[in-house]
Each structure stands twice: as structure tokens, then as C-alpha cells.
Design a protein around this motif. Structure first.
Motif, PDB file in Angstrom:
ATOM      1  N   LEU A   1      44.941  51.279  37.953  1.00 42.74           N
ATOM      2  CA  LEU A   1      44.399  49.926  38.098  1.00 42.74           C
ATOM      3  C   LEU A   1      44.565  49.148  36.796  1.00 42.74           C
ATOM      4  O   LEU A   1      44.942  47.979  36.810  1.00 42.74           O
ATOM      5  CB  LEU A   1      42.932  49.959  38.520  1.00 42.74           C
ATOM      6  N   HIS A   2      44.324  49.802  35.679  1.00 39.16           N
ATOM      7  CA  HIS A   2      44.509  49.141  34.380  1.00 39.16           C
ATOM      8  C   HIS A   2      45.954  48.687  34.216  1.00 39.16           C
ATOM      9  O   HIS A   2      46.222  47.579  33.724  1.00 39.16           O
ATOM     10  CB  HIS A   2      44.110  50.077  33.236  1.00 39.16           C
ATOM     11  N   ASP A   3      46.887  49.513  34.646  1.00 38.66           N
ATOM     12  CA  ASP A   3      48.307  49.153  34.563  1.00 38.66           C
ATOM     13  C   ASP A   3      48.603  47.927  35.424  1.00 38.66           C
ATOM     14  O   ASP A   3      49.345  47.029  35.010  1.00 38.66           O
ATOM     15  CB  ASP A   3      49.175  50.336  34.993  1.00 38.66           C
ATOM     16  N   GLN A   4      48.006  47.860  36.619  1.00 43.64           N
ATOM     17  CA  GLN A   4      48.208  46.701  37.498  1.00 43.64           C
ATOM     18  C   GLN A   4      47.601  45.445  36.884  1.00 43.64           C
ATOM     19  O   GLN A   4      48.175  44.361  36.965  1.00 43.64           O
ATOM     20  CB  GLN A   4      47.611  46.972  38.882  1.00 43.64           C
TER      21      GLN A   4
ATOM     22  N   ALA B   1      49.659  42.073  35.948  1.00 42.65           N
ATOM     23  CA  ALA B   1      49.236  40.785  36.499  1.00 42.65           C
ATOM     24  C   ALA B   1      48.879  39.804  35.393  1.00 42.65           C
ATOM     25  O   ALA B   1      49.153  38.607  35.501  1.00 42.65           O
ATOM     26  CB  ALA B   1      48.043  40.970  37.441  1.00 42.65           C
ATOM     27  N   SER B   2      48.294  40.307  34.308  1.00 42.35           N
ATOM     28  CA  SER B   2      47.905  39.416  33.217  1.00 42.35           C
ATOM     29  C   SER B   2      49.126  38.784  32.554  1.00 42.35           C
ATOM     30  O   SER B   2      49.070  37.634  32.124  1.00 42.35           O
ATOM     31  CB  SER B   2      47.054  40.159  32.184  1.00 42.35           C
ATOM     32  N   ALA B   3      50.219  39.515  32.495  1.00 44.07           N
ATOM     33  CA  ALA B   3      51.446  38.968  31.904  1.00 44.07           C
ATOM     34  C   ALA B   3      52.004  37.842  32.772  1.00 44.07           C
ATOM     35  O   ALA B   3      52.457  36.819  32.259  1.00 44.07           O
ATOM     36  CB  ALA B   3      52.487  40.075  31.738  1.00 44.07           C
ATOM     37  N   VAL B   4      51.931  38.010  34.073  1.00 42.51           N
ATOM     38  CA  VAL B   4      52.446  36.995  34.992  1.00 42.51           C
ATOM     39  C   VAL B   4      51.583  35.741  34.968  1.00 42.51           C
ATOM     40  O   VAL B   4      52.097  34.620  34.982  1.00 42.51           O
ATOM     41  CB  VAL B   4      52.524  37.559  36.438  1.00 42.51           C
ATOM     42  N   SER B   5      50.275  35.915  34.898  1.00 42.69           N
ATOM     43  CA  SER B   5      49.361  34.771  34.971  1.00 42.69           C
ATOM     44  C   SER B   5      48.977  34.205  33.606  1.00 42.69           C
ATOM     45  O   SER B   5      48.141  33.310  33.535  1.00 42.69           O
ATOM     46  CB  SER B   5      48.102  35.164  35.746  1.00 42.69           C
ATOM     47  N   CYS B   6      49.585  34.727  32.542  1.00 39.87           N
ATOM     48  CA  CYS B   6      49.320  34.247  31.177  1.00 39.87           C
ATOM     49  C   CYS B   6      47.844  34.355  30.812  1.00 39.87           C
ATOM     50  O   CYS B   6      47.273  33.457  30.193  1.00 39.87           O
ATOM     51  CB  CYS B   6      49.829  32.820  30.981  1.00 39.87           C
ATOM     52  N   ARG B   7      47.220  35.446  31.217  1.00 37.23           N
ATOM     53  CA  ARG B   7      45.832  35.728  30.863  1.00 37.23           C
ATOM     54  C   ARG B   7      45.807  37.009  30.037  1.00 37.23           C
ATOM     55  O   ARG B   7      46.699  37.841  30.140  1.00 37.23           O
ATOM     56  CB  ARG B   7      44.975  35.975  32.112  1.00 37.23           C
TER      57      ARG B   7
ATOM     58  N   TRP C   1      39.708  38.751  38.666  1.00 36.49           N
ATOM     59  CA  TRP C   1      39.697  39.544  39.890  1.00 36.49           C
ATOM     60  C   TRP C   1      38.283  39.923  40.300  1.00 36.49           C
ATOM     61  O   TRP C   1      37.951  39.903  41.488  1.00 36.49           O
ATOM     62  CB  TRP C   1      40.564  40.784  39.727  1.00 36.49           C
ATOM     63  N   ILE C   2      37.434  40.248  39.344  1.00 36.38           N
ATOM     64  CA  ILE C   2      36.049  40.598  39.658  1.00 36.38           C
ATOM     65  C   ILE C   2      35.315  39.390  40.247  1.00 36.38           C
ATOM     66  O   ILE C   2      34.627  39.497  41.266  1.00 36.38           O
ATOM     67  CB  ILE C   2      35.319  41.129  38.409  1.00 36.38           C
ATOM     68  N   LYS C   3      35.486  38.224  39.619  1.00 40.49           N
ATOM     69  CA  LYS C   3      34.800  37.022  40.106  1.00 40.49           C
ATOM     70  C   LYS C   3      35.279  36.641  41.505  1.00 40.49           C
ATOM     71  O   LYS C   3      34.471  36.355  42.394  1.00 40.49           O
ATOM     72  CB  LYS C   3      35.017  35.853  39.146  1.00 40.49           C
TER      73      LYS C   3
END
Length: 70
Positions: free
Chosen positions: A10-13, A17-23, A32-34
Motif C-alpha cells: 500500500l505504501h508503494d501504491q 500515486a503521489s508522484a502522479v498527483s504532485c502531492r 485517500w483517507i479523507k
């Protein structure tokens, strides 16, 4: 604030995802939690509806989309 232990996969995912969304990884996990919490609290709403509602609540105003002329 605390530490949340999550599975390595999950951490890898989240990292991908953070790289794609610039977060940052933390910001992606928080997003994702919110969204997950909001989905559980509003089961009849879709993802796009929830994000649009949150944007409006934050005061984000999107310009009108102009129809393309053919």
C-alpha cells in the motif's frame, strides 16, 4: 499527529500515486483517507460529487467550460 503502520505494498501504491498527483506521500495518504471517510459518510455520492463539494466548500470556483465550435 501519530504514526500509522501500513502494508509495504500500500505504501508503494501511495508513493506512485503521489508522484502522479504532485502531492507528498503523506498528503496523498491523507487525501485517500479523507475521501474514503467522506465516501463512507455519503454512500449515495460518487467520487466526483464528493470532490466537487469539497472544492466548493473550500471556495474554489471553476470557470465555465465553453462549448467547442465545429
Amino acid at each position: 499527529m501519530g504514526i500509522v503502520n501500513i502494508d509495504d505494498d500500500l505504501h508503494d501504491q501511495i508513493r506512485k500515486a503521489s508522484a502522479v498527483s504532485c502531492r507528498s506521500i503523506n498528503a496523498q495518504a491523507a487525501f485517500w483517507i479523507k475521501v474514503g471517510m467522506l465516501c463512507e459518510m455519503n454512500p449515495t455520492m460518487g467520487f466526483n460529487e464528493i470532490v466537487a463539494q469539497e472544492m466548493r466548500a473550500a471556495g474554489v470556483v471553476a470557470p465555465a467550460i465553453k462549448a467547442a465550435s465545429i
